[in-house]
Design an enzyme around this catalytic site. Structure first.
Site, mmCIF file in Angstrom:
data_model
loop_
_atom_site.group_PDB
_atom_site.id
_atom_site.type_symbol
_atom_site.label_atom_id
_atom_site.label_comp_id
_atom_site.label_asym_id
_atom_site.label_seq_id
_atom_site.Cartn_x
_atom_site.Cartn_y
_atom_site.Cartn_z
ATOM 1 N N GLY A 1 0.829 -1.211 0.000
ATOM 2 C CA GLY A 1 0.000 0.000 0.000
ATOM 3 C C GLY A 1 0.854 1.247 0.000
ATOM 4 O O GLY A 1 2.057 1.190 -0.275
ATOM 5 N N ASN A 2 0.255 2.382 0.271
ATOM 6 C CA ASN A 2 1.012 3.633 0.383
ATOM 7 C C ASN A 2 0.335 4.540 1.400
ATOM 8 O O ASN A 2 -0.708 4.195 1.953
ATOM 9 C CB ASN A 2 1.162 4.303 -0.990
ATOM 10 C CG ASN A 2 -0.176 4.637 -1.605
ATOM 11 O OD1 ASN A 2 -0.923 5.460 -1.079
ATOM 12 N ND2 ASN A 2 -0.509 3.969 -2.712
ATOM 13 N N ARG A 3 0.914 5.687 1.644
ATOM 14 C CA ARG A 3 0.469 6.539 2.746
ATOM 15 C C ARG A 3 -0.704 7.453 2.406
ATOM 16 O O ARG A 3 -1.112 8.262 3.224
ATOM 17 C CB ARG A 3 1.633 7.408 3.231
ATOM 18 C CG ARG A 3 2.730 6.626 3.887
ATOM 19 C CD ARG A 3 3.731 7.581 4.520
ATOM 20 N NE ARG A 3 4.887 6.857 5.026
ATOM 21 C CZ ARG A 3 4.899 6.207 6.190
ATOM 22 N NH1 ARG A 3 3.827 6.182 6.936
ATOM 23 N NH2 ARG A 3 5.998 5.572 6.577
#
Ligand code: CTP
Length: 421
Positions: A231-233
């Site tokens: 995922g990412n932020r």
């Protein structure tokens, strides 16, 4: 005996006020709102709504029914409101309060609206200050029902709601959730952010009316196994702010999102998770969209194989082979239809403008919104943002650190200008 009429202080109405300096921006700041509170347990939530409307810059006159006084204190509402709460048609200091309130209002919001209040309003029965004010206004009215599920689903209540909707009253439907007494079901007052979004929509100039706007939001999740993902932020807040802003300005909005952030009923929401799901959702709707804003942080790589079962430590350190995802923005840029506006985002940590300009041309976008996600308060996981918007026309526009909603406003202002040019 006729009482002498006290000199009434004329308050500015919406038409008296000078036009908003920021072109067609949301009108909530400076607007006159009557907040009607009727007698249900959700009346305590009106306090939070009142505070949010005041924070957004509105002049809010609270009006409560006798029933509401059982659930929320006059002192609280008077302390938070722009003027003391009013409860009676027979206030000595203001002999015709309902016409003053009704005529000066830019908008009336009733939250919570009980079954009784809804019934009175539907048949035009005015027997207290709130019902009299509702009938004495030409301003838009938002009604936010809250009651037990059995009451909400009763045909009499539903008929009254249908009558109000037919007359142009905006109804913010109640949510499903925990109700008074521990019951669970439909009937809980809509969340304050949903009611505030409806207020904004009712007050905002519809300069995007007639346009279909597609917005993506959030970070995609690329599954590794049933419990893990890449995922990412990205929080998705900027994308959601863009969708709410476009809806408030009259666009027909579809929001393709990976997040659990609530969206207002005016937004058509499509829930996705992976880059591939987002790609399909966007491409399938692209031909019918006038404006597409790719605010989502889409994964560039995804695992070639998704393990059917949880990968166990005992099996050793796994090697995860990745393959590139399809670049949705680039596909949109290549297949752009006449009159369509494609907007990309570029979250960068160095050479921000140069990298963003490269993406603008490489992906065939009309505008690219660049942010330096390494700077304090900017981008991922923040409530605020600061961006530079670069247009294919050569125009460049900077937006200093501000709320994501204000950034969304500036982006749509520029989109409109570019489409006109
Ligand atoms: N984007 C997309 N599809 C992808 C990857 C990105 O549509 N598979 C879109 C994003 O929504 C964003 C823009 O492209 O609007 C730029 O995304 P970004 O990740 O910054 O660009 P990349 O081309 O992936 O470049 P890099 O990661 O190397 O900076």
């Amino acid at each position: 005996m006729l009482r002498p009429q006290p000199q009434q202080q004329p308050r500015p109405t919406r038409t008296d006020r000078p036009p908003s300096p920021a072109r067609l921006e949301a009108m909530i700041a400076g607007s006159n709102i009557v907040l009607g509170i009727s007698g249900g347990i959700a009346a305590y939530k009106a306090v939070e709504l009142l505070r949010r409307l005041i924070d957004a810059g509105a002049h809010v006159a609270p009006v409560m029914t006798d029933g509401a006084a059982h659930f929320v204190g006059e002192t609280t509402l008077s302390a938070l409101g722009s003027e003391p709460v009013q409860t009676s048609l027979w206030d000595e200091s203001d002999p015709i309060p309902h016409t003053r309130l009704g005529q000066n209002a830019d908008l009336i919001v009733v939250a919570p609206a009980t079954a009784r209040l809804i019934a009175d309003y539907a048949i035009g029965r005015s027997h207290d200050l709130l019902t009299a004010t509702l009938i004495a206004t030409r301003a838009p009215v938002i009604v936010c029902p809250a009651m037990h599920t059995e009451m909400w689903e009763h045909p009499a209540v539903q008929d009254n709601i249908a009558t109000l909707r037919r007359r142009g009253v905006i109804v913010v439907d109640p949510e499903e959730g925990r109700l008074a007494g521990g019951d669970v079901g439909a009937g809980r007052l809509a969340a304050p952010e949903i009611i505030v979004a409806a207020v904004e929509q009712a007050l905002t100039a519809p300069d995007l009316a007639g346009l279909s706007v597609l917005v993506t939001a959030g970070g995609t999740r690329e599954p590794i196994d049933p419990v893990r993902f890449i995922g990412n932020r990205s929080s998705g807040r900027q994308g959601h702010a863009l969708a709410e802003e476009a809806a408030a300005r009259g666009a027909a909005v579809t929001l393709v999102t990976t997040t659990a952030i609530p969206s207002s009923p005016a937004v058509d929401r499509v829930q996705v998770s992976t880059a591939a799901e987002m790609h399909d959702a966007v491409i399938g709707r692209s031909a019918s969209s006038d404006v597409i804003v790719m605010a989502a942080a889409v994964a560039d790589f995804t695992p070639v194989v998704v393990a059917e079962h949880k990968i166990k430590k005992a099996d050793g350190v796994p090697t995860i082979e990745l393959r590139p995802t399809t670049d949705t923005l680039a596909a949109l840029g290549t297949n752009k239809t006449p009159g369509q506006t494609i907007v990309g985002f570029a979250a960068e940590t160095f050479d921000v403008e140069a990298n963003a300009l490269g993406k603008l041309t490489r992906k065939g976008a009309d505008l690219i919104v660049a942010n330096d996600v390494g700077a304090p308060g900017v981008g991922f996981e923040h409530e605020t943002n600061s961006v530079t918007i670069l247009c294919a026309s050569g125009r460049r526009h900077e937006v200093g650190l501000t709320s994501k909603r204000a950034v969304a406003r500036e982006i749509f202002n520029l989109i409109i200008d570019e489409r006109r040019a």
